[in-house]
Design a protein around this motif. Structure first.
Motif, PDB file in Angstrom:
ATOM      1  N   ASN A   9       0.813  -1.210   0.000  1.00 23.12           N
ATOM      2  CA  ASN A   9       0.000   0.000   0.000  1.00 23.12           C
ATOM      3  C   ASN A   9       0.851   1.266   0.000  1.00 23.12           C
ATOM      4  N   ILE A  12       1.626   3.562  -3.339  1.00 20.65           N
ATOM      5  CA  ILE A  12       0.704   4.505  -3.954  1.00 20.65           C
ATOM      6  C   ILE A  12       1.288   5.904  -3.809  1.00 20.65           C
ATOM      7  N   ASN A  13       1.448   6.599  -4.928  1.00 19.93           N
ATOM      8  CA  ASN A  13       2.038   7.935  -4.872  1.00 19.93           C
ATOM      9  C   ASN A  13       0.967   9.012  -5.050  1.00 19.93           C
ATOM     10  N   ALA A  14       1.393  10.234  -5.018  1.00 14.50           N
ATOM     11  CA  ALA A  14       0.468  11.362  -5.117  1.00 14.50           C
ATOM     12  C   ALA A  14      -0.254  11.369  -6.465  1.00 14.50           C
ATOM     13  N   ASP A  16      -1.140   8.757  -8.243  1.00 15.58           N
ATOM     14  CA  ASP A  16      -2.205   7.755  -8.172  1.00 15.58           C
ATOM     15  C   ASP A  16      -3.379   8.272  -7.358  1.00 15.58           C
ATOM     16  N   ASN A  17      -3.089   8.972  -6.273  1.00 20.27           N
ATOM     17  CA  ASN A  17      -4.157   9.558  -5.460  1.00 20.27           C
ATOM     18  C   ASN A  17      -4.951  10.583  -6.258  1.00 20.27           C
ATOM     19  N   MET A  18      -4.268  11.378  -7.068  1.00 18.95           N
ATOM     20  CA  MET A  18      -4.946  12.381  -7.891  1.00 18.95           C
ATOM     21  C   MET A  18      -5.833  11.705  -8.938  1.00 18.95           C
ATOM     22  N   LYS A  19      -5.321  10.636  -9.577  1.00 20.44           N
ATOM     23  CA  LYS A  19      -6.125   9.904 -10.565  1.00 20.44           C
ATOM     24  C   LYS A  19      -7.363   9.302  -9.910  1.00 20.44           C
ATOM     25  N   LEU A  20      -7.189   8.744  -8.716  1.00 16.01           N
ATOM     26  CA  LEU A  20      -8.309   8.160  -7.987  1.00 16.01           C
ATOM     27  C   LEU A  20      -9.343   9.231  -7.624  1.00 16.01           C
ATOM     28  N   ALA A  21      -8.861  10.396  -7.181  1.00 18.13           N
ATOM     29  CA  ALA A  21      -9.759  11.494  -6.821  1.00 18.13           C
ATOM     30  C   ALA A  21     -10.507  12.009  -8.051  1.00 18.13           C
ATOM     31  N   LYS A  23     -11.204  10.277 -10.779  1.00 20.72           N
ATOM     32  CA  LYS A  23     -12.159   9.250 -11.187  1.00 20.72           C
ATOM     33  C   LYS A  23     -13.391   9.291 -10.279  1.00 20.72           C
TER      34      LYS A  23
END
Length: 182
Positions: A9, A12-14, A16-21, A23
């Motif tokens: 876990n 996960i980088n920033a 990836d967090n931005m892409k998730l947010a 989406k």
């Protein structure tokens, strides 16, 4: 005992967090668009199409701020009134069968549309029940149908309960398909 791999876990980088947010935001916007614009447009279009097919005319079609249509039918019977009343709920439901399910976003749109249809069917059952008990939901399609054709109460109950059950089954099937697309 459950073992959690924190190293996995931690990768996960920033970005990836931005892409998730993003989406999540896109899913939220598409869901709200479905609830506030797409379903009401299809619902009122269903009423309008039925009125036109039965020889009436649509005088006013409104989506925002409150969806409604104003129509004129010179001659109509109770079956015509039933058809026009249920067409609003049925057109979005029928269209949901034609939405492609191989694409994630279209599959999500189909699920959102079917979910709103399910809510409308369940509210229709509640509305029919309240009508039977002597109370009414104002500006509700089922209430309007039953005020003009009270003899169709059992038909409305049975149809809306069947539609609710079938929609729940399809909804669950669509969710499992969406999970495979993720």
């Amino acid at each position: 005992m459950m073992i959690i791999n924190y190293k996995q876990n931690a990768n996960i980088n920033a970005g990836d967090n931005m892409k998730l947010a993003l989406k999540f935001f896109a899913l939220l916007v598409l869901g709200l668009l479905t609830v506030l614009i797409i379903y009401p447009f299809l619902h009122e279009s269903g009423h309008s199409l039925a009125v036109l097919l039965l020889g009436g005319r649509v005088e006013r079609f409104n989506i925002l701020p409150v969806p409604y249509i104003l129509c004129q039918m010179n001659e109509y019977n109770k079956i015509d009134f039933l058809i026009v009343g249920f067409s609003g709920m049925l057109l979005p439901y029928i269209i949901s069968f034609f939405v492609q399910k191989s694409n994630f976003w279209l599959c999500y749109l189909k699920i959102a549309l079917r979910f709103v249809c399910l809510i409308s069917f369940v509210l229709g059952v509640v509305s029919a029940y309240l009508y039977k008990k002597g109370s009414v939901m104002r500006n509700d399609d089922v209430t309007t149908i039953l005020q003009n054709s009270p003899e169709y109460l059992i038909f409305c109950f049975v149809l809306l309960i069947l539609l609710s059950i079938v929609t729940i089954a399809l909804f669950l099937k669509d969710i499992s398909r969406l999970k495979k697309l993720v």
